[in-house]
Design an enzyme around this catalytic site. Structure first.
Site, PDB file in Angstrom:
ATOM      1  N   TRP A 157       0.808  -1.227   0.000  1.00 52.30           N
ATOM      2  CA  TRP A 157       0.000   0.000   0.000  1.00 52.30           C
ATOM      3  C   TRP A 157       0.834   1.267   0.000  1.00 52.30           C
ATOM      4  O   TRP A 157       0.318   2.344  -0.263  1.00 52.30           O
ATOM      5  CB  TRP A 157      -0.937   0.024   1.218  1.00 52.30           C
ATOM      6  CG  TRP A 157      -0.223  -0.209   2.527  1.00 52.30           C
ATOM      7  CD1 TRP A 157      -0.121  -1.392   3.200  1.00 52.30           C
ATOM      8  CD2 TRP A 157       0.520   0.748   3.296  1.00 52.30           C
ATOM      9  NE1 TRP A 157       0.642  -1.237   4.342  1.00 52.30           N
ATOM     10  CE2 TRP A 157       1.042   0.082   4.429  1.00 52.30           C
ATOM     11  CE3 TRP A 157       0.798   2.115   3.157  1.00 52.30           C
ATOM     12  CZ2 TRP A 157       1.826   0.711   5.397  1.00 52.30           C
ATOM     13  CZ3 TRP A 157       1.587   2.749   4.118  1.00 52.30           C
ATOM     14  CH2 TRP A 157       2.076   2.046   5.225  1.00 52.30           C
ATOM     15  N   ASN A 158       2.152   1.170   0.315  1.00 52.90           N
ATOM     16  CA  ASN A 158       2.887   2.420   0.540  1.00 52.90           C
ATOM     17  C   ASN A 158       3.229   3.161  -0.754  1.00 52.90           C
ATOM     18  O   ASN A 158       3.369   4.368  -0.757  1.00 52.90           O
ATOM     19  CB  ASN A 158       4.136   2.182   1.404  1.00 52.90           C
ATOM     20  CG  ASN A 158       5.102   1.213   0.793  1.00 52.90           C
ATOM     21  OD1 ASN A 158       4.753   0.456  -0.119  1.00 52.90           O
ATOM     22  ND2 ASN A 158       6.331   1.203   1.273  1.00 52.90           N
ATOM     23  N   PRO A 182      -3.713  -6.298  -5.463  1.00 55.16           N
ATOM     24  CA  PRO A 182      -3.146  -5.098  -4.846  1.00 55.16           C
ATOM     25  C   PRO A 182      -3.454  -5.063  -3.349  1.00 55.16           C
ATOM     26  O   PRO A 182      -4.352  -5.763  -2.885  1.00 55.16           O
ATOM     27  CB  PRO A 182      -3.874  -3.962  -5.572  1.00 55.16           C
ATOM     28  CG  PRO A 182      -5.189  -4.543  -5.975  1.00 55.16           C
ATOM     29  CD  PRO A 182      -4.962  -6.024  -6.209  1.00 55.16           C
ATOM     30  N   ALA A 183      -2.752  -4.211  -2.630  1.00 55.73           N
ATOM     31  CA  ALA A 183      -2.985  -4.093  -1.183  1.00 55.73           C
ATOM     32  C   ALA A 183      -4.432  -3.700  -0.913  1.00 55.73           C
ATOM     33  O   ALA A 183      -5.016  -2.900  -1.647  1.00 55.73           O
ATOM     34  CB  ALA A 183      -2.053  -3.037  -0.617  1.00 55.73           C
ATOM     35  N   GLY A 237       6.431  -6.673   0.783  1.00 58.39           N
ATOM     36  CA  GLY A 237       5.677  -6.636   2.042  1.00 58.39           C
ATOM     37  C   GLY A 237       6.539  -7.140   3.179  1.00 58.39           C
ATOM     38  O   GLY A 237       7.773  -7.076   3.123  1.00 58.39           O
ATOM     39  N   SER A 238       5.885  -7.710   4.179  1.00 57.72           N
ATOM     40  CA  SER A 238       6.617  -8.045   5.409  1.00 57.72           C
ATOM     41  C   SER A 238       7.426  -9.334   5.255  1.00 57.72           C
ATOM     42  O   SER A 238       7.107 -10.205   4.435  1.00 57.72           O
ATOM     43  CB  SER A 238       5.626  -8.212   6.564  1.00 57.72           C
ATOM     44  OG  SER A 238       4.946  -9.432   6.420  1.00 57.72           O
ATOM     45  N   GLU A 259      10.639  -8.633  -1.886  1.00 57.56           N
ATOM     46  CA  GLU A 259      11.178  -7.354  -1.405  1.00 57.56           C
ATOM     47  C   GLU A 259      10.534  -7.127  -0.045  1.00 57.56           C
ATOM     48  O   GLU A 259       9.369  -6.750   0.049  1.00 57.56           O
ATOM     49  CB  GLU A 259      10.828  -6.272  -2.427  1.00 57.56           C
ATOM     50  CG  GLU A 259      11.734  -5.073  -2.330  1.00 57.56           C
ATOM     51  CD  GLU A 259      11.082  -3.959  -1.563  1.00 57.56           C
ATOM     52  OE1 GLU A 259      11.287  -3.930  -0.318  1.00 57.56           O
ATOM     53  OE2 GLU A 259      10.379  -3.143  -2.167  1.00 57.56           O
ATOM     54  N   LEU A 260      11.308  -7.419   1.012  1.00 57.20           N
ATOM     55  CA  LEU A 260      10.703  -7.554   2.345  1.00 57.20           C
ATOM     56  C   LEU A 260      11.145  -6.411   3.262  1.00 57.20           C
ATOM     57  O   LEU A 260      11.597  -5.387   2.812  1.00 57.20           O
ATOM     58  CB  LEU A 260      11.058  -8.933   2.907  1.00 57.20           C
ATOM     59  CG  LEU A 260      10.736 -10.099   1.960  1.00 57.20           C
ATOM     60  CD1 LEU A 260      11.168 -11.430   2.553  1.00 57.20           C
ATOM     61  CD2 LEU A 260       9.258 -10.134   1.599  1.00 57.20           C
ATOM     62  N   CYS A 293      10.172   0.961   2.831  1.00 56.85           N
ATOM     63  CA  CYS A 293      11.039  -0.136   3.293  1.00 56.85           C
ATOM     64  C   CYS A 293      12.491   0.301   3.389  1.00 56.85           C
ATOM     65  O   CYS A 293      13.265  -0.309   4.111  1.00 56.85           O
ATOM     66  CB  CYS A 293      10.984  -1.303   2.316  1.00 56.85           C
ATOM     67  SG  CYS A 293       9.352  -1.907   2.054  1.00 56.85           S
ATOM     68  N   GLU A 391      10.974  -2.657  12.272  1.00 57.15           N
ATOM     69  CA  GLU A 391      10.797  -1.548  11.343  1.00 57.15           C
ATOM     70  C   GLU A 391       9.647  -0.681  11.873  1.00 57.15           C
ATOM     71  O   GLU A 391       8.517  -1.157  11.987  1.00 57.15           O
ATOM     72  CB  GLU A 391      10.419  -2.176   9.992  1.00 57.15           C
ATOM     73  CG  GLU A 391      10.572  -1.309   8.818  1.00 57.15           C
ATOM     74  CD  GLU A 391      10.287  -2.084   7.524  1.00 57.15           C
ATOM     75  OE1 GLU A 391       9.669  -3.173   7.556  1.00 57.15           O
ATOM     76  OE2 GLU A 391      10.689  -1.584   6.466  1.00 57.15           O
ATOM     77  N   GLU A 468      14.384  -5.503  -8.351  1.00 62.23           N
ATOM     78  CA  GLU A 468      13.405  -4.782  -9.176  1.00 62.23           C
ATOM     79  C   GLU A 468      14.088  -3.565  -9.768  1.00 62.23           C
ATOM     80  O   GLU A 468      14.915  -2.935  -9.107  1.00 62.23           O
ATOM     81  CB  GLU A 468      12.214  -4.361  -8.319  1.00 62.23           C
ATOM     82  CG  GLU A 468      11.445  -5.570  -7.816  1.00 62.23           C
ATOM     83  CD  GLU A 468      10.141  -5.222  -7.135  1.00 62.23           C
ATOM     84  OE1 GLU A 468      10.039  -4.144  -6.548  1.00 62.23           O
ATOM     85  OE2 GLU A 468       9.228  -6.052  -7.198  1.00 62.23           O
TER      86      GLU A 468
END
Ligand code: SIN
Length: 489
Positions: A157-158, A182-183, A237-238, A259-260, A293, A391, A468
């Protein structure tokens, strides 16, 4: 305030499957403004049925899409980029409204998203293979690059536009087809981008998107995880969710890009340009209200410049204007939801209880609304505090003083995460020593804004794997086929 767009039809309330906007299922998910909690619109709360329909469509579309000449795929992606930029104002408003970032940042994100679409569109025509000198007579040997197949993209979502763009653009460039979830907090930007992709000429079935609530997301994603027709999962995400996806993908050995979470250190050495370091921290830490992130989570400042740095930083942070995304003067908007503010509050309270001092902020801003938190600077932070180990994902900069380079490096690397790291120094020997020693996928040296479409973005350790952006970001959607032809003499 009503959301007024030049093209109101960019606000979609349906899934997009096999080239059709489909309002099923009847169950709905409210998309809300994080500033007020007011409903913007509703989208489908999809389940297994919709996930399977999307996958069937993507699977059926793959053989034809992979054969579309690269130049033609590139032209379609280029048109998508042009349409995204042509609707920058509308998309920026949509991002701001559903995600909460100030309008200028929302529009900036559209340009950032478009940069990935443009870059991968151009790269589609350059997926060259290799001709390998054969070690035996009478043979010709080749390595070709082929699309992996159907890709499932699960986006955060960010950055509701940029993260979709940098997953879907390379997939389309490579010749893959896509199913996307999507989120749950920010599906509207993604749906608008998909509408523009359709208008750009992406054929039916090549790009499919289904929306779902937090509760229903596992039902959707499980269909894709269990089905061998999905050949790649790309997720931002997480770390716990990333690990779950990796475990569940094992049975069908899907390719993964994860991508965490991050826990980025930001180190300021005595030999740094302190003003540049303050500028860099402001840019890296307070972008999107600290909800990135790669934003610095721990700030290590050497003793000789600590007081100057802390005082300059606190003054800049205290002057940040917090307010609704719609106010052009706002620099920090609301956090995404109540859970996010609770976590920030918990981190600050924990740090203060363990001895940290608040130099700026340190509290909620109830006069603005329940999801606002004042940008904060803490000093006296240490490794026992939650803000050093988890985080925070919010506008909090905890400062820790250090004496030696070894001490700073040891502390910086003392985390299971390794996405981004930053440091400021003007000593060229130190610069290369520290850059080599930092355990992270990305290093910013005297620079706080490190993301770019031409650069490989991704982590090491428990921040994930895969990249990415850049040619590496395209490679992740391709596999290599070796072809050997004999009997040629
Ligand atoms: C992220 O926070 O996941 C992405 C940030 C970026 O692209 O710079």
């Amino acid at each position: 305030m009503p959301l007024t767009l030049t093209r109101p039809d960019l606000i979609r309330s349906a899934n997009f499957i096999a080239g059709q906007w489909s309002a099923t299922p009847a169950a709905r998910l409210a998309v809300t403004d994080p500033a007020t909690g007011a409903t913007i619109t509703e989208v489908p709360d999809s389940g297994a049925l919709e996930a399977r329909a999307a996958l069937d469509a993507a699977h059926a579309a793959f053989p034809a899409w992979r054969k579309v000449p690269a130049k033609q795929r590139a032209a379609i992606i280029k048109r998508w980029n042009d349409l995204v930029l042509a609707h920058q104002d509308d998309l920026g408003k949509l991002i701001s409204r559903e995600q909460g970032k100030p309008l200028a940042e929302g529009k900036g994100e559209v340009a950032y998203a478009a940069s990935y679409i443009e870059w991968f569109g151009e790269e589609a025509t350059r997926m060259n293979g290799e001709i390998i000198p054969a070690p035996l007579p009478g043979r010709r040997m080749f390595a070709l690059r082929e699309p992996v197949g159907v890709v499932a993209a699960i986006t955060p979502w960010n950055f509701p536009a940029a993260m979709i763009a940098r997953k879907i653009a390379p997939a389309l460039a490579a010749g893959c087809t896509v199913v996307c979830k999507p989120a749950e907090d920010t599906p509207l930007t993604s749906l608008a981008l998909v509408l523009l992709a359709q208008e750009a000429g992406v054929p039916a079935g090549v790009l499919n998107i289904v929306t779902a609530s937090r509760e229903k997301t596992p039902e959707v994603v499980d269909v894709w995880l269990d089905d061998a027709r999905v050949r790649k999962i790309t997720f931002t995400g997480s770390t716990p969710v990333g690990k779950h996806l990796a475990r569940r993908s094992a049975d069908t050995l899907k390719k993964l890009s994860l991508e965490l979470g991050g826990n980025a250190p930001f180190i300021v050495f005595d030999d740094a340009d302190v003003d540049a370091a303050v500028d860099g921290l402001m840019a890296a830490k307070f972008r999107n209200g600290g909800q990135t992130c790669v934003c610095p989570n721990r700030v290590f400042v050497q003793r000789g410049v600590f007081d100057t740095f802390a005082q300059k930083l606190a003054a800049r942070v205290a002057a940040l204007k917090v307010g609704p995304a719609s106010d052009p003067a706002s620099q920090i908007g609301p956090m995404i939801n109540d859970r996010a503010v609770e976590k920030i509050e918990r981190h600050v309270q924990d740090a203060v209880a363990k001895g940290a001092k608040v130099l700026a902020g340190g509290k909620r801003l109830p006069e603005l609304g329940a999801t606002y938190y004042a940008p904060t600077v803490l000093s006296g932070a240490d490794a026992r505090m939650a803000c050093a180990c988890e985080e925070t994902f919010g506008p909090v900069a905890p400062l820790t003083m250090f004496d030696s380079e070894d001490e700073a490096l040891q502390a910086a690397n003392d985390t299971p995460f390794g996405l981004a790291a930053y440091f400021y120094s003007q000593d060229v020997r130190r610069i290369w020593r520290v850059a080599d020693a930092l355990e992270s996928g990305i290093v910013g040296i005297n620079e706080g804004a490190i993301s770019a479409e031409a650069a490989p973005f991704g982590g090491v350790k428990e921040s994930g794997y895969g990249r990415e952006g850049s040619t590496h970001g395209l490679d992740d959607y391709l596999h290599t086929k070796y072809i050997c032809q004999g009997q040629l003499d």
